[in-house]
Design an enzyme around this catalytic site. Structure first.
Site, short mmCIF file in Angstrom:
data_model
loop_
_atom_site.label_atom_id
_atom_site.label_comp_id
_atom_site.label_asym_id
_atom_site.label_seq_id
_atom_site.Cartn_x
_atom_site.Cartn_y
_atom_site.Cartn_z
N LYS A 257 0.82 -1.22 0.00
CA LYS A 257 0.00 0.00 0.00
C LYS A 257 0.85 1.26 0.00
CE LYS A 257 -4.35 -1.97 1.22
NZ LYS A 257 -5.41 -2.20 2.18
N ARG A 292 -3.61 -10.26 4.60
CA ARG A 292 -3.90 -10.29 3.16
C ARG A 292 -2.70 -9.70 2.43
NH1 ARG A 292 -5.77 -6.68 -0.55
NH2 ARG A 292 -7.22 -7.43 -2.13
C1 YH5 Z 1 -7.79 -4.65 2.83
O1 YH5 Z 1 -6.95 -3.94 3.39
N1 YH5 Z 1 -7.45 -3.94 0.41
S1 YH5 Z 1 -7.83 -3.70 -2.28
C2 YH5 Z 1 -3.45 0.09 -3.31
C3 YH5 Z 1 -2.15 -0.35 -3.45
C4 YH5 Z 1 -1.82 -1.65 -3.15
C5 YH5 Z 1 -2.79 -2.51 -2.69
C6 YH5 Z 1 -0.34 0.18 -4.83
N2 YH5 Z 1 -9.05 -5.23 -0.42
C7 YH5 Z 1 -8.02 -4.63 1.43
O2 YH5 Z 1 -4.88 -4.14 -1.78
N3 YH5 Z 1 -9.74 -6.29 1.66
C8 YH5 Z 1 -8.11 -4.31 -0.69
O3 YH5 Z 1 -1.23 0.56 -3.86
C9 YH5 Z 1 -9.00 -5.46 0.90
N4 YH5 Z 1 -8.55 -5.51 3.56
C10 YH5 Z 1 -9.51 -6.30 3.00
N5 YH5 Z 1 -10.22 -7.10 3.79
C11 YH5 Z 1 -6.54 -2.49 -2.06
C12 YH5 Z 1 -5.17 -3.02 -2.11
C13 YH5 Z 1 -4.11 -2.09 -2.57
C14 YH5 Z 1 -4.43 -0.78 -2.88
#
Ligand code: YH5
Length: 312
Positions: A257, A292
């Protein structure tokens, strides 16, 4: 003290059912460590935590060259994550990154259902979760073999979501988000981020129980990056041990993130893998059993190492 070591799951479940009736929910009960999922499955988190591997099935991840999903390639990636030690595969067909465009129900169904069906057929023992805010997608995913509903709106988005979760008896991840995916990072504001996230968990637990969802099916998630500044994210992670509500386990999603990029001073995704391991290890020490992540192997190993120290 109630003797719960060694695990008396039925006894624990009855205790929790009784605790539901108490005004101050089971504040002196030991943490609940069984997660009931769909298809009669349960995850025992009493001895060790588990890793959820992320499987994004969007055209920019597993495309056949056009807008369709390459099911075989998605399946290969899921199998690699399972070989690396993931216990859950989280299948998502909608990008919930800040500012991302919304995906239609039809498109989301076309992306996720064939992948879930194929994964469930090939590896029937594997826990599959569906990352969606749409009740119809959750329902179709559960029919295709998913046992967990991962709803980033925490059951506030689709009015039918709680009903679907109750009917399928799926495990439910209730995640906190301030605002909507499109607007959430514009100006996040909290008086007390810990208290507000906890209050949200309590409110949504009450709503879930009223809809017929079992408390034992619920896991809470503070929603790192969802309507939060860098300081909000760090405060939540620093105080993860204060986020337990009704003894339910927490799940954390920090992997790759953008707040990590802010701390380390890099906007390269590949620079975020090791800081992710640092975060999952720290969170495991504070009691968070579910993570996750994109890179499964280093996070599984870090968790086993942290647990070896904790279970002294
Ligand atoms: C979460 O925290 N997050 S989708 C932006 C990024 C990298 C990754 C490059 N679904 C979660 O993973 N479900 C997502 O920057 C989730 N908890 C749960 N339960 C976002 C994501 C991400 C966004």
């Amino acid at each position: 003290m109630i003797p719960l070591k060694g695990g008396f799951p039925d006894f624990q479940l009855r205790l929790l059912s009784a605790a539901r009736l108490l005004p101050h929910m089971n504040s002196d009960l030991p943490p609940q460590r069984l997660w009931q999922c769909g298809h009669g499955r349960a995850l025992d988190l009493s001895q060790r935590g588990e890793i959820m591997g992320i499987l994004n099935v969007t055209p920019d991840s597993f495309s056949d060259g056009g807008e369709f999903i390459d099911v075989e390639a998605a399946l290969d990636h899921a199998c690699k994550m399972l070989d690396d030690g993931a216990a859950i595969i989280d299948v998502g067909g909608e990008s919930t990154r800040p500012g991302a465009a919304e995906v239609s129900e039809e498109d989301e169904l076309t992306r996720v259902v064939p992948v879930i069906e194929a994964l469930h057929r090939q590896r029937p023992d594997v826990l599959i979760s569906i990352d969606t805010a749409k009740a119809r997608v959750a329902e179709a995913a559960c029919d295709a073999g998913a046992a967990i509903i991962n709803d980033v709106t925490g059951l506030r988005g689709d009015p039918r979501m709680a009903e679907v979760a109750a009917a399928t008896r799926a495990g439910v991840i209730i995640m906190h988000m301030q605002g909507t995916p499109r607007t959430m990072q514009q100006a996040p504001h909290y008086e007390d981020v810990i208290a507000e996230v906890r209050a949200f968990f309590e409110t949504q637990l009450t709503a879930a129980l009223a809809a017929g969802i079992a408390a034992e099916a619920i896991v809470f998630d503070p929603g790192i990056g969802f309507g939060k500044t860098l300081e909000h994210n760090l405060t939540l992670i620093r105080h993860l041990d204060q986020l337990e509500v009704a003894g339910r386990p927490l799940l954390l999603g920090v992997s790759r993130k953008s707040f990590i990029g802010k701390v380390i001073g890099s906007d390269q995704l590949e620079d975020r893998a090791w800081p992710t391991v640092a975060l999952t290890s720290f969170a495991r020490e504070l009691g968070v059993p579910l993570h996750r992540v994109h890179e499964v192997k280093p996070n599984v190993e870090a968790m086993r190492m942290t647990e070896a120290i904790l279970n002294r």
